[in-house]
Scaffold this motif. Structure first.
Motif, short mmCIF file in Angstrom:
data_model
loop_
_atom_site.label_atom_id
_atom_site.label_comp_id
_atom_site.label_asym_id
_atom_site.label_seq_id
_atom_site.Cartn_x
_atom_site.Cartn_y
_atom_site.Cartn_z
N UNK A 136 58.19 64.09 53.63
CA UNK A 136 57.15 63.97 52.61
C UNK A 136 57.12 65.20 51.70
N UNK A 137 57.20 66.39 52.30
CA UNK A 137 57.17 67.61 51.50
C UNK A 137 58.37 67.70 50.58
N UNK A 138 59.55 67.37 51.09
CA UNK A 138 60.75 67.40 50.25
C UNK A 138 60.65 66.38 49.13
N UNK A 139 60.12 65.21 49.43
CA UNK A 139 59.94 64.19 48.40
C UNK A 139 58.98 64.66 47.31
N UNK A 140 57.92 65.34 47.71
CA UNK A 140 56.95 65.85 46.74
C UNK A 140 57.59 66.90 45.82
N UNK A 179 55.02 58.73 34.00
CA UNK A 179 54.87 59.75 35.03
C UNK A 179 54.56 59.12 36.40
N UNK A 180 53.69 58.11 36.40
CA UNK A 180 53.38 57.42 37.65
C UNK A 180 54.58 56.62 38.14
N UNK A 181 55.31 55.98 37.22
CA UNK A 181 56.51 55.24 37.59
C UNK A 181 57.55 56.17 38.20
N UNK A 182 57.70 57.34 37.60
CA UNK A 182 58.63 58.35 38.10
C UNK A 182 58.24 58.78 39.51
N UNK A 183 56.96 59.04 39.71
CA UNK A 183 56.48 59.47 41.02
C UNK A 183 56.67 58.37 42.06
N UNK A 184 56.35 57.13 41.69
CA UNK A 184 56.46 56.01 42.64
C UNK A 184 57.91 55.77 43.03
N UNK A 232 43.36 69.34 36.63
CA UNK A 232 42.86 68.10 37.22
C UNK A 232 43.93 67.01 37.21
N UNK A 233 44.69 66.92 36.11
CA UNK A 233 45.77 65.92 36.03
C UNK A 233 46.83 66.20 37.09
N UNK A 234 47.18 67.47 37.28
CA UNK A 234 48.16 67.83 38.30
C UNK A 234 47.64 67.49 39.69
N UNK A 235 46.35 67.72 39.93
CA UNK A 235 45.77 67.40 41.23
C UNK A 235 45.83 65.92 41.54
N UNK A 236 45.49 65.09 40.55
CA UNK A 236 45.54 63.63 40.73
C UNK A 236 46.97 63.18 41.01
N UNK A 237 47.93 63.74 40.26
CA UNK A 237 49.32 63.35 40.43
C UNK A 237 49.86 63.77 41.79
N UNK A 238 49.55 64.98 42.23
CA UNK A 238 50.02 65.44 43.54
C UNK A 238 49.38 64.61 44.66
N UNK A 239 48.11 64.24 44.51
CA UNK A 239 47.46 63.40 45.52
C UNK A 239 48.19 62.06 45.63
N UNK A 240 48.56 61.50 44.50
CA UNK A 240 49.30 60.23 44.52
C UNK A 240 50.67 60.42 45.15
N UNK A 241 51.35 61.51 44.84
CA UNK A 241 52.67 61.78 45.41
C UNK A 241 52.60 61.86 46.94
N UNK A 242 51.61 62.58 47.44
CA UNK A 242 51.47 62.72 48.89
C UNK A 242 51.17 61.36 49.54
N UNK A 243 50.27 60.60 48.93
CA UNK A 243 49.89 59.31 49.51
C UNK A 243 51.06 58.35 49.52
N UNK A 244 51.76 58.26 48.40
CA UNK A 244 52.85 57.29 48.30
C UNK A 244 54.05 57.73 49.13
N UNK A 245 54.24 59.04 49.30
CA UNK A 245 55.34 59.52 50.14
C UNK A 245 55.09 59.21 51.61
#
Length: 269
Positions: free
Chosen positions: A123-127, A81-86, A157-170
Protein backbone atom coordinates in the motif's frame (compact mmCIF):
# COMPACT_ATOMS: atom_id res chain seq x y z
CA UNK A 1 20.78 -26.82 46.89
CA UNK A 2 24.14 -25.85 45.46
CA UNK A 3 23.53 -28.14 42.48
CA UNK A 4 20.26 -26.41 41.83
CA UNK A 5 21.87 -23.00 42.01
CA UNK A 6 24.66 -24.10 39.76
CA UNK A 7 22.37 -25.48 37.09
CA UNK A 8 22.07 -23.23 34.03
CA UNK A 9 18.90 -21.23 33.76
CA UNK A 10 16.86 -21.39 30.63
CA UNK A 11 16.45 -18.00 29.01
CA UNK A 12 13.65 -17.11 26.63
CA UNK A 13 14.69 -16.88 22.98
CA UNK A 14 15.43 -13.41 21.74
CA UNK A 15 12.42 -11.99 19.95
CA UNK A 16 12.64 -11.63 16.21
CA UNK A 17 13.29 -8.01 15.16
CA UNK A 18 10.34 -8.12 12.80
CA UNK A 19 8.01 -9.17 15.61
CA UNK A 20 9.52 -6.61 17.99
CA UNK A 21 9.26 -3.72 15.54
CA UNK A 22 6.20 -3.92 13.23
CA UNK A 23 6.98 -0.47 11.83
CA UNK A 24 10.45 -1.60 10.82
CA UNK A 25 8.99 -4.65 9.09
CA UNK A 26 6.44 -2.49 7.24
CA UNK A 27 9.19 -0.09 6.09
CA UNK A 28 11.27 -3.04 4.90
CA UNK A 29 8.32 -4.40 2.94
CA UNK A 30 7.72 -0.94 1.47
CA UNK A 31 11.32 -0.77 0.27
CA UNK A 32 10.91 -4.22 -1.26
CA UNK A 33 7.75 -3.18 -3.13
CA UNK A 34 9.45 -0.04 -4.45
CA UNK A 35 12.37 -2.13 -5.72
CA UNK A 36 9.93 -4.49 -7.44
CA UNK A 37 8.30 -1.48 -9.13
CA UNK A 38 11.68 -0.33 -10.41
CA UNK A 39 12.20 -3.74 -12.01
CA UNK A 40 8.74 -3.72 -13.62
CA UNK A 41 9.37 -0.57 -15.64
CA UNK A 42 6.73 -1.23 -18.31
CA UNK A 43 3.93 -1.42 -15.73
CA UNK A 44 5.11 1.78 -14.05
CA UNK A 45 5.26 3.64 -17.37
CA UNK A 46 1.78 2.40 -18.29
CA UNK A 47 0.29 3.50 -14.97
CA UNK A 48 1.80 6.96 -15.45
CA UNK A 49 1.26 7.48 -19.17
CA UNK A 50 -2.26 6.10 -19.60
CA UNK A 51 -4.01 8.80 -17.49
CA UNK A 52 -1.86 11.43 -19.21
CA UNK A 53 -2.88 10.17 -22.65
CA UNK A 54 -6.54 10.04 -21.60
CA UNK A 55 -6.36 13.66 -20.49
CA UNK A 56 -4.91 14.72 -23.85
CA UNK A 57 -7.54 12.70 -25.70
CA UNK A 58 -10.44 14.23 -23.77
CA UNK A 59 -9.08 17.78 -23.93
CA UNK A 60 -8.09 17.86 -27.60
CA UNK A 61 -10.43 15.30 -29.19
CA UNK A 62 -13.67 15.83 -27.26
CA UNK A 63 -13.17 19.07 -25.33
CA UNK A 64 -14.34 21.30 -28.16
CA UNK A 65 -17.70 19.52 -28.29
CA UNK A 66 -18.37 19.49 -24.53
CA UNK A 67 -19.78 22.62 -22.90
CA UNK A 68 -18.97 22.81 -19.20
CA UNK A 69 -19.11 26.58 -18.84
CA UNK A 70 -15.34 26.83 -18.56
CA UNK A 71 -12.18 25.74 -20.35
CA UNK A 72 -12.47 21.97 -20.62
CA UNK A 73 -9.01 21.19 -19.22
CA UNK A 74 -10.00 23.15 -16.11
CA UNK A 75 -13.10 21.00 -15.73
CA UNK A 76 -11.62 17.60 -16.56
CA UNK A 77 -8.27 17.65 -14.75
CA UNK A 78 -9.65 16.80 -11.25
CA UNK A 79 -11.38 13.77 -12.74
CA UNK A 80 -8.18 12.69 -14.48
CA UNK A 81 -6.33 12.93 -11.16
CA UNK A 82 -8.83 10.52 -9.59
CA UNK A 83 -8.64 8.24 -12.63
CA UNK A 84 -4.85 8.26 -12.35
CA UNK A 85 -5.01 7.41 -8.65
CA UNK A 86 -7.59 4.64 -9.16
CA UNK A 87 -5.70 2.99 -12.00
CA UNK A 88 -2.36 3.12 -10.24
CA UNK A 89 -3.71 1.86 -6.93
CA UNK A 90 -5.59 -0.99 -8.59
CA UNK A 91 -2.26 -2.44 -9.77
CA UNK A 92 -1.64 -3.25 -6.10
CA UNK A 93 -4.10 -6.12 -6.48
CA UNK A 94 -1.85 -7.72 -9.08
CA UNK A 95 1.27 -7.32 -6.93
CA UNK A 96 -0.38 -8.88 -3.88
CA UNK A 97 -1.78 -11.74 -5.97
CA UNK A 98 1.66 -12.44 -7.44
CA UNK A 99 3.12 -12.64 -3.92
CA UNK A 100 0.43 -15.08 -2.84
CA UNK A 101 0.92 -17.24 -5.91
CA UNK A 102 4.74 -17.15 -5.89
CA UNK A 103 5.18 -18.57 -2.39
CA UNK A 104 7.18 -15.65 -1.01
CA UNK A 105 4.58 -15.20 1.74
CA UNK A 106 5.57 -18.53 3.28
CA UNK A 107 9.17 -17.34 3.49
CA UNK A 108 8.07 -14.08 5.12
CA UNK A 109 6.01 -16.01 7.67
CA UNK A 110 9.03 -18.15 8.53
CA UNK A 111 10.83 -14.89 9.34
CA UNK A 112 7.92 -13.85 11.56
CA UNK A 113 6.93 -10.99 9.26
CA UNK A 114 3.24 -10.30 9.73
CA UNK A 115 0.72 -10.17 6.93
CA UNK A 116 -0.14 -6.62 7.92
CA UNK A 117 3.46 -5.55 7.31
CA UNK A 118 3.53 -7.19 3.88
CA UNK A 119 0.26 -5.58 2.80
CA UNK A 120 1.20 -2.22 4.30
CA UNK A 121 4.39 -2.33 2.23
CA UNK A 122 2.39 -2.81 -0.96
CA UNK A 123 0.00 0.00 0.00
CA UNK A 124 2.77 2.46 0.90
CA UNK A 125 4.68 1.75 -2.31
CA UNK A 126 1.49 2.16 -4.32
CA UNK A 127 0.82 5.51 -2.65
CA UNK A 128 4.34 6.74 -3.47
CA UNK A 129 4.01 5.65 -7.12
CA UNK A 130 0.62 7.30 -7.44
CA UNK A 131 1.71 10.58 -5.91
CA UNK A 132 4.48 10.74 -8.49
CA UNK A 133 2.12 9.98 -11.40
CA UNK A 134 -0.39 12.51 -10.02
CA UNK A 135 2.28 15.21 -10.04
CA UNK A 136 3.12 14.24 -13.61
CA UNK A 137 -0.51 14.61 -14.73
CA UNK A 138 -0.89 17.87 -12.82
CA UNK A 139 2.27 19.25 -14.42
CA UNK A 140 1.03 18.30 -17.88
CA UNK A 141 -2.30 19.95 -17.10
CA UNK A 142 -0.53 23.18 -16.19
CA UNK A 143 1.32 23.07 -19.50
CA UNK A 144 -1.88 22.76 -21.55
CA UNK A 145 -3.86 25.44 -19.77
CA UNK A 146 -5.01 24.34 -16.32
CA UNK A 147 -4.88 27.39 -14.04
CA UNK A 148 -5.70 26.61 -10.40
CA UNK A 149 -6.48 29.47 -8.05
CA UNK A 150 -6.32 27.59 -4.75
CA UNK A 151 -4.86 29.11 -1.61
CA UNK A 152 -2.13 27.23 0.27
CA UNK A 153 -4.81 25.87 2.57
CA UNK A 154 -6.84 24.79 -0.45
CA UNK A 155 -3.85 22.94 -1.92
CA UNK A 156 -3.28 21.22 1.43
CA UNK A 157 -6.91 20.19 1.72
CA UNK A 158 -6.95 18.88 -1.87
CA UNK A 159 -3.78 16.87 -1.21
CA UNK A 160 -5.30 15.45 1.97
CA UNK A 161 -8.46 14.30 0.17
CA UNK A 162 -6.40 12.74 -2.62
CA UNK A 163 -4.04 10.90 -0.25
CA UNK A 164 -7.03 9.59 1.74
CA UNK A 165 -8.48 8.19 -1.46
CA UNK A 166 -5.13 6.66 -2.44
CA UNK A 167 -4.80 4.88 0.89
CA UNK A 168 -8.38 3.61 0.82
CA UNK A 169 -8.28 2.36 -2.76
CA UNK A 170 -4.83 0.80 -2.28
CA UNK A 171 -6.00 -1.21 0.74
CA UNK A 172 -9.12 -2.21 -1.19
CA UNK A 173 -6.87 -3.38 -4.03
CA UNK A 174 -4.77 -5.38 -1.57
CA UNK A 175 -7.92 -7.14 -0.36
CA UNK A 176 -8.87 -7.93 -3.96
CA UNK A 177 -5.38 -9.31 -4.55
CA UNK A 178 -5.88 -11.69 -1.62
CA UNK A 179 -9.31 -12.69 -2.88
CA UNK A 180 -8.24 -13.32 -6.49
CA UNK A 181 -6.82 -16.76 -7.25
CA UNK A 182 -4.51 -15.53 -10.03
CA UNK A 183 -2.80 -12.23 -10.98
CA UNK A 184 -4.84 -12.24 -14.19
CA UNK A 185 -8.07 -12.24 -12.20
CA UNK A 186 -6.72 -9.48 -9.96
CA UNK A 187 -5.95 -7.40 -13.06
CA UNK A 188 -9.68 -7.27 -13.77
CA UNK A 189 -10.03 -4.93 -10.79
CA UNK A 190 -7.92 -2.40 -12.70
CA UNK A 191 -10.53 -2.18 -15.44
CA UNK A 192 -13.32 -1.79 -12.89
CA UNK A 193 -11.52 1.09 -11.19
CA UNK A 194 -10.84 2.75 -14.55
CA UNK A 195 -14.54 2.57 -15.36
CA UNK A 196 -15.82 4.03 -12.08
CA UNK A 197 -14.94 7.69 -12.81
CA UNK A 198 -16.89 7.68 -16.08
CA UNK A 199 -20.43 7.59 -14.57
CA UNK A 200 -19.58 10.60 -12.38
CA UNK A 201 -18.93 14.30 -12.81
CA UNK A 202 -15.37 13.62 -13.99
CA UNK A 203 -15.80 14.28 -17.70
CA UNK A 204 -19.26 15.81 -18.16
CA UNK A 205 -21.81 17.42 -15.81
CA UNK A 206 -24.15 14.85 -14.33
CA UNK A 207 -27.26 16.67 -15.52
CA UNK A 208 -26.27 15.91 -19.13
CA UNK A 209 -26.50 12.15 -18.48
CA UNK A 210 -29.68 10.08 -18.88
CA UNK A 211 -32.02 10.58 -15.92
CA UNK A 212 -31.85 6.91 -14.88
CA UNK A 213 -28.10 7.32 -14.32
CA UNK A 214 -28.30 10.43 -12.12
CA UNK A 215 -28.84 8.57 -8.85
CA UNK A 216 -25.77 6.39 -9.22
CA UNK A 217 -23.57 9.18 -10.58
CA UNK A 218 -24.46 11.55 -7.76
CA UNK A 219 -24.06 9.09 -4.90
CA UNK A 220 -21.10 6.94 -5.85
CA UNK A 221 -17.81 7.60 -3.96
CA UNK A 222 -15.89 9.12 -6.88
CA UNK A 223 -18.23 12.07 -7.46
CA UNK A 224 -17.70 13.85 -4.10
CA UNK A 225 -13.95 13.26 -4.46
CA UNK A 226 -13.91 14.96 -7.85
CA UNK A 227 -16.19 17.79 -6.73
CA UNK A 228 -13.93 18.33 -3.71
CA UNK A 229 -10.76 18.52 -5.81
CA UNK A 230 -12.40 20.74 -8.41
CA UNK A 231 -13.75 23.18 -5.83
CA UNK A 232 -10.58 23.28 -3.73
CA UNK A 233 -8.20 23.72 -6.66
CA UNK A 234 -10.35 26.40 -8.30
CA UNK A 235 -11.22 28.17 -5.02
CA UNK A 236 -14.93 27.49 -5.48
CA UNK A 237 -17.54 26.59 -2.83
CA UNK A 238 -17.37 22.88 -1.99
CA UNK A 239 -20.17 22.55 0.56
CA UNK A 240 -20.09 19.19 2.29
CA UNK A 241 -18.35 17.37 -0.59
CA UNK A 242 -14.95 17.01 1.18
CA UNK A 243 -16.58 15.56 4.29
CA UNK A 244 -18.63 13.17 2.18
CA UNK A 245 -15.50 12.16 0.29
CA UNK A 246 -13.56 11.57 3.50
CA UNK A 247 -16.43 9.55 4.93
CA UNK A 248 -16.40 7.32 1.85
CA UNK A 249 -12.61 6.93 2.14
CA UNK A 250 -12.80 6.11 5.86
CA UNK A 251 -15.51 3.51 5.25
CA UNK A 252 -13.63 1.88 2.38
CA UNK A 253 -10.39 1.91 4.38
CA UNK A 254 -11.93 0.30 7.45
CA UNK A 255 -13.70 -2.36 5.39
CA UNK A 256 -10.61 -3.09 3.28
CA UNK A 257 -8.21 -3.37 6.24
CA UNK A 258 -10.60 -5.68 8.08
CA UNK A 259 -11.23 -7.81 4.99
CA UNK A 260 -7.49 -8.00 4.25
CA UNK A 261 -6.77 -9.37 7.70
CA UNK A 262 -9.42 -12.06 7.39
CA UNK A 263 -8.49 -13.01 3.82
CA UNK A 264 -4.78 -13.21 4.63
CA UNK A 265 -5.47 -15.65 7.47
CA UNK A 266 -7.70 -17.75 5.23
CA UNK A 267 -5.18 -17.83 2.37
CA UNK A 268 -2.24 -18.73 4.62
CA UNK A 269 -3.99 -21.15 6.96
Amino acid sequence: MSDVLASPTLSAPAPNPAARAPLTAALTMTARSVRLSRRNVDAVITSMMLPLMLMLVFVYFFGGAIDTGTQYVTYVLPGILILCAAFGAASTAVSVSEDMKGGIIDRFRSLDVSGTAVLAGHVAASTVRNLFSTLLVLGAGLLIGFRPSASPLGWLAAAGVLVAFLLAISWLSAAVGLLAKTPEAAAGFTFFMMFLPYPSSAFVPIHTMPSWLHGFAEHQPVTPLIESLRGLLLAQPVGTAPWTALAWCAGMLAAAVGASGVLFKLRTA
